[in-house]
Design a protein around this motif. Structure first.
Motif, PDB file in Angstrom:
ATOM      1  N   ALA A   1       0.888  -1.307   0.054  1.00 39.23           N
ATOM      2  CA  ALA A   1       0.119   0.038   0.272  1.00 39.23           C
ATOM      3  C   ALA A   1       0.847   0.982   0.123  1.00 39.23           C
ATOM      4  O   ALA A   1       1.920   1.421   0.080  1.00 39.23           O
ATOM      5  CB  ALA A   1      -1.279  -0.045   1.378  1.00 39.23           C
ATOM      6  N   CYS A   2       0.163   2.326  -0.443  1.00 41.36           N
ATOM      7  CA  CYS A   2       0.979   3.430  -0.435  1.00 41.36           C
ATOM      8  C   CYS A   2       1.152   3.949   0.768  1.00 41.36           C
ATOM      9  O   CYS A   2       0.632   4.085   1.724  1.00 41.36           O
ATOM     10  CB  CYS A   2      -0.403   4.568  -1.422  1.00 41.36           C
ATOM     11  N   GLY A   3       2.797   4.800   0.794  1.00 44.95           N
ATOM     12  CA  GLY A   3       2.572   5.359   2.072  1.00 44.95           C
ATOM     13  C   GLY A   3       3.071   4.849   3.287  1.00 44.95           C
ATOM     14  O   GLY A   3       4.078   3.769   2.590  1.00 44.95           O
ATOM     15  N   ARG A   4       3.605   5.251   4.072  1.00 43.23           N
ATOM     16  CA  ARG A   4       4.253   4.939   5.535  1.00 43.23           C
ATOM     17  C   ARG A   4       3.579   3.723   5.778  1.00 43.23           C
ATOM     18  O   ARG A   4       2.229   2.977   5.398  1.00 43.23           O
ATOM     19  CB  ARG A   4       5.075   5.548   6.357  1.00 43.23           C
ATOM     20  N   ARG A   5       4.470   2.642   5.944  1.00 47.00           N
ATOM     21  CA  ARG A   5       2.786   1.120   6.611  1.00 47.00           C
ATOM     22  C   ARG A   5       2.703   0.925   8.540  1.00 47.00           C
ATOM     23  O   ARG A   5       3.042   0.788   9.238  1.00 47.00           O
ATOM     24  CB  ARG A   5       4.624  -0.136   6.840  1.00 47.00           C
ATOM     25  N   ILE A   6       1.966   2.292   7.849  1.00 48.69           N
ATOM     26  CA  ILE A   6       1.384   2.088   8.999  1.00 48.69           C
ATOM     27  C   ILE A   6      -0.248   1.926   9.082  1.00 48.69           C
ATOM     28  O   ILE A   6      -0.944   1.665  10.321  1.00 48.69           O
ATOM     29  CB  ILE A   6       0.269   3.246   9.107  1.00 48.69           C
ATOM     30  N   ILE A   7      -0.240   0.447   8.365  1.00 47.64           N
ATOM     31  CA  ILE A   7      -1.764  -0.051   8.276  1.00 47.64           C
ATOM     32  C   ILE A   7      -1.359  -1.805   7.676  1.00 47.64           C
ATOM     33  O   ILE A   7      -0.286  -2.101   7.040  1.00 47.64           O
ATOM     34  CB  ILE A   7      -2.493   0.259   6.724  1.00 47.64           C
ATOM     35  N   SER A   8      -2.487  -2.409   8.594  1.00 47.70           N
ATOM     36  CA  SER A   8      -1.519  -4.031   8.911  1.00 47.70           C
ATOM     37  C   SER A   8      -2.440  -4.521   6.953  1.00 47.70           C
ATOM     38  O   SER A   8      -3.166  -4.315   6.825  1.00 47.70           O
ATOM     39  CB  SER A   8      -1.779  -4.349  10.021  1.00 47.70           C
ATOM     40  N   ASP A   9      -1.789  -5.754   7.541  1.00 46.10           N
ATOM     41  CA  ASP A   9      -2.687  -6.503   5.878  1.00 46.10           C
ATOM     42  C   ASP A   9      -4.272  -6.394   6.735  1.00 46.10           C
ATOM     43  O   ASP A   9      -5.063  -6.353   6.019  1.00 46.10           O
ATOM     44  CB  ASP A   9      -1.366  -7.789   5.680  1.00 46.10           C
ATOM     45  N   ASP A  10      -5.061  -7.622   7.722  1.00 45.67           N
ATOM     46  CA  ASP A  10      -6.223  -7.091   8.014  1.00 45.67           C
ATOM     47  C   ASP A  10      -6.665  -5.511   7.638  1.00 45.67           C
ATOM     48  O   ASP A  10      -7.878  -5.816   8.454  1.00 45.67           O
ATOM     49  CB  ASP A  10      -6.269  -8.054   9.322  1.00 45.67           C
ATOM     50  N   GLY A  11      -5.680  -4.808   7.177  1.00 45.65           N
ATOM     51  CA  GLY A  11      -6.658  -3.177   7.640  1.00 45.65           C
ATOM     52  C   GLY A  11      -6.215  -2.447   9.042  1.00 45.65           C
ATOM     53  O   GLY A  11      -7.112  -1.258   9.333  1.00 45.65           O
TER      54      GLY A  11
ATOM     55  N   MET B   1      -5.306  -0.989  11.793  1.00 46.06           N
ATOM     56  CA  MET B   1      -3.518   0.670  12.183  1.00 46.06           C
ATOM     57  C   MET B   1      -2.948  -0.359  12.746  1.00 46.06           C
ATOM     58  O   MET B   1      -2.928  -0.212  14.152  1.00 46.06           O
ATOM     59  CB  MET B   1      -4.004   1.824  12.666  1.00 46.06           C
ATOM     60  N   ASN B   2      -1.406   0.075  12.615  1.00 47.92           N
ATOM     61  CA  ASN B   2      -0.483  -0.957  12.960  1.00 47.92           C
ATOM     62  C   ASN B   2       0.204   0.511  14.147  1.00 47.92           C
ATOM     63  O   ASN B   2       0.186   1.449  14.397  1.00 47.92           O
ATOM     64  CB  ASN B   2       1.023  -1.185  12.606  1.00 47.92           C
ATOM     65  N   PRO B   3      -0.549   0.123  16.019  1.00 50.76           N
ATOM     66  CA  PRO B   3       0.741   0.519  16.845  1.00 50.76           C
ATOM     67  C   PRO B   3       2.280   1.104  16.538  1.00 50.76           C
ATOM     68  O   PRO B   3       2.821   0.607  16.794  1.00 50.76           O
ATOM     69  CB  PRO B   3       0.354  -0.318  18.119  1.00 50.76           C
ATOM     70  N   ILE B   4       2.260   2.312  17.271  1.00 56.55           N
ATOM     71  CA  ILE B   4       3.555   3.239  17.048  1.00 56.55           C
ATOM     72  C   ILE B   4       4.171   2.258  18.156  1.00 56.55           C
ATOM     73  O   ILE B   4       3.501   2.171  19.477  1.00 56.55           O
ATOM     74  CB  ILE B   4       3.115   4.711  17.113  1.00 56.55           C
ATOM     75  N   ASN B   5       5.440   1.879  17.693  1.00 60.44           N
ATOM     76  CA  ASN B   5       6.409   0.882  18.873  1.00 60.44           C
ATOM     77  C   ASN B   5       7.328   1.622  18.820  1.00 60.44           C
ATOM     78  O   ASN B   5       8.946   0.680  18.687  1.00 60.44           O
ATOM     79  CB  ASN B   5       6.121  -0.155  18.086  1.00 60.44           C
ATOM     80  N   ILE B   6       8.358   3.104  18.812  1.00 61.35           N
ATOM     81  CA  ILE B   6       9.458   3.296  18.946  1.00 61.35           C
ATOM     82  C   ILE B   6      10.145   3.413  19.704  1.00 61.35           C
ATOM     83  O   ILE B   6       9.323   3.927  21.155  1.00 61.35           O
ATOM     84  CB  ILE B   6       9.448   4.910  18.115  1.00 61.35           C
ATOM     85  N   ARG B   7      11.136   3.026  20.207  1.00 65.27           N
ATOM     86  CA  ARG B   7      11.076   2.855  21.961  1.00 65.27           C
ATOM     87  C   ARG B   7      12.079   3.884  22.057  1.00 65.27           C
ATOM     88  O   ARG B   7      12.633   5.271  21.261  1.00 65.27           O
ATOM     89  CB  ARG B   7      12.330   1.531  22.031  1.00 65.27           C
ATOM     90  N   LEU B   8      12.413   4.478  22.996  1.00 60.63           N
ATOM     91  CA  LEU B   8      12.341   5.543  23.749  1.00 60.63           C
ATOM     92  C   LEU B   8      14.612   5.566  23.895  1.00 60.63           C
ATOM     93  O   LEU B   8      14.498   6.811  23.402  1.00 60.63           O
ATOM     94  CB  LEU B   8      11.948   5.460  25.516  1.00 60.63           C
TER      95      LEU B   8
END
Length: 541
Positions: free
Chosen positions: A69-79, A81-88
């Motif tokens: 899908a277009c854009g950053r990978r912020i949507i999973s295969d099942d539609g 929204m992937n949670p933000i998991n950037i570590r401190l």
């Protein structure tokens, strides 16, 4: 799936099958299909010059990866929204100056390249590194060559000997070799790190504005190479990861309080009856699988680095290196405050600005700082928080929560826009840092969840369009003073949010999206190339 995006006031139609619909200049669209996925991600040079320029500009707007899908990978295969998991620990990265994208990132990439070569068991005869895009344009003033040379020694930004790094040109000129595995030595001379300007890579579409290519030659004449991209804040990715959107929210993992944007972050905070930072800290505990001790230890180290950097910066005077004859100002401003020569109404902000000068002057001299979220904007968050903690007496727990809230803002920006000056200009660096500091300060002053988010929005909104135009490629002018101005804006944003009696018109999510689009529309000359703005008055060469 596909999307419509804007290119120079025209709509560009794209499909995830790899079809570009490009404006012809007559108001019509001409379609073409890139022959390979590499061309769609910007790695091919087989296009006409006009189309190549368009693909270069489109690269950051819509990324292709094997039909994803277009854009950053912020949507999973099942539609979902992937949670933000950037570590401190990845966001607040302790490293060396003067740039996170041009110093910390290249050092880390070089260390990875070295480790890969050693892991494959071969001993190269010689090494060569090409710095392209913004790295080639401004890398000399950012110590990018020193960073690469240090990384090829196996040194890391968080604990390297800074004096040894700064002496590498002389050290390797006298003995052009680096220790390798098994007691071997590999040829490495300062001239083996090459700065390629735009004219040197004409016709090549880069996977990212900060691209570096590592070449190794072996005794039998065979060669190998690897390409890395420094995407801002010390983060590095391979071209295929950049193309696949893996510079966004982090790898998908389960967390107790998932959020993907400001709206969902605020919802999670209300659900747990805490702050935006409490959500981040709870998720961090889950990701680390501990009681929060690792996050606390890292935030303690971040705070200690803030304090030591401010201490060094406020006790050192003289001229900064690089040839611009920029004088250190932190100590001088602090003296005027202590002597009562600054009005009482301005004194608190002035002290914080002195701290911002201190951090950025240390950064410009190649000292150890914290990416907050980048080195170029590293002075704003520590300046605001250290001054507030000194004056207001905040506890360790309150400071950790404030740092986590500031980090939450940076996570949102990194996921939905960029913290790289080479991608979106200084609005992504100083703009994000101002937004982070405003949110953290508002929280320390008792702001509600809505007020904290509003403070962050105000801090970002009033940095929209800010260009990245370092004179001579040095992170000095206008960068140092720009951090001091960010401090004042953060204070104003926090106060406005606390005392506004009507709701803001623009949401935090909206302003982040606008910042991304503004950066996309910004000409490349204003995105850390030293080819536009103030920089053209003092060209590097």
């Amino acid at each position: 799936m596909g999307c419509d995006i804007r290119y120079r006031s025209r709509t560009i139609r794209t499909t995830c099958g790899g079809i570009f619909a490009v404006p012809t200049g007559t108001g019509r669209f001409s379609t073409f299909a890139p022959p390979s996925i590499h061309e769609a991600t910007g790695l091919s040079t087989g296009l006409s010059t006009a189309r190549r320029r368009i693909v270069q500009d489109l690269r950051v707007r819509c990324r292709f990866f094997a039909g994803a899908a277009c854009g950053r990978r912020i949507i999973s295969d099942d539609g979902a929204m992937n949670p933000i998991n950037i570590r401190l620990a990845n966001l607040y990265r302790i490293g060396v100056g003067p740039s996170s994208s041009h110093t910390v990132g290249p050092m880390r990439a070089a260390a990875f390249a070295r480790a890969e070569l050693i892991g494959h068991g071969g001993v190269p005869r010689s090494l060569r590194v090409e710095l392209k895009g913004s790295l080639g344009a401004t890398g000399r003033g950012h110590h990018s060559d020193l960073a690469v040379l240090a990384g090829l020694h196996g040194w890391e930004p968080h604990d390297c000997d800074i004096d040894a790094v700064l002496a590498l040109r002389e050290t390797l000129a006298a003995d052009p070799s680096v220790a390798w595995s098994g007691g071997a030595r590999v040829r490495l001379h300062p001239d083996d790190v090459v700065f390629l300007r735009a004219r040197d890579t004409k016709g090549e579409v880069l996977p990212h504005p900060n691209t570096m290519v590592f070449h190794a030659t072996f005794d039998d004449g065979s060669t190998t190479s690897s390409t890395w991209c420094s995407i801002g804040g010390g983060f590095i990715r391979r071209p295929e990861e950049v193309a696949g959107g893996d510079d966004g929210p982090g790898k998908p993992r389960d967390v107790p309080h998932p959020f993907n944007d400001a709206e969902s972050l605020m919802e999670r905070a209300r659900e747990i009856g805490g702050t935006l930072g409490d959500v981040v800290l709870a998720n961090e505990r889950a990701l680390a699988d501990d009681d929060g001790s690792s996050a606390d230890a890292h935030l303690d180290a971040v705070w200690e680095t803030f304090l030591s950097c401010i201490e060094r910066g406020t006790t050192t005077t003289g001229e900064l290196p690089g040839g611009l004859a920029v004088q250190r100002r932190a100590r001088l401003l602090l003296d005027r405050i202590d002597e009562g020569e600054v009005s009482e109404a301005y004194a608190d902000i002035a002290r914080a600005q002195a701290y911002a000068f201190a951090v950025q002057e240390e950064n410009a001299a190649g000292g150890r700082v914290v990416t907050a979220p980048t080195n170029g904007a590293a002075g704003i968050v520590p300046a605001v928080l250290v001054e507030a903690a000194d004056r207001r007496g905040h506890s360790r727990e309150e400071i950790h929560a404030a740092l986590a809230t500031a980090a939450a803002i940076a996570m949102l920006v990194k996921t939905h826009a960029s913290i790289s000056g080479a991608e979106v200009g200084c609005q992504g660096e100083v703009g994000t840092a101002t937004s982070m500091a405003a949110a953290a300060l508002c929280q320390l002053m008792g702001g509600t969840i809505d007020q904290v988010a509003n403070a962050a929005e105000i801090g970002m909104e009033h940095n929209l369009g800010l260009t990245c135009d370092p004179i001579k490629g040095l992170v000095q002018a206008p960068c140092i003073e720009r951090n001091a101005m960010g401090v004042a804006k953060a204070h104003s944003a926090a106060q406005l949010a606390l005392h506004s009696v009507v709701a803001g018109v623009v949401s935090l999510d909206k302003v982040i999206k606008v910042m991304k689009r503004t950066g996309d529309d910004m000409r490349r000359e204003y995105k850390e190339t030293s080819e536009g703005g103030l920089a053209v008055s003092f060209p590097e060469c």
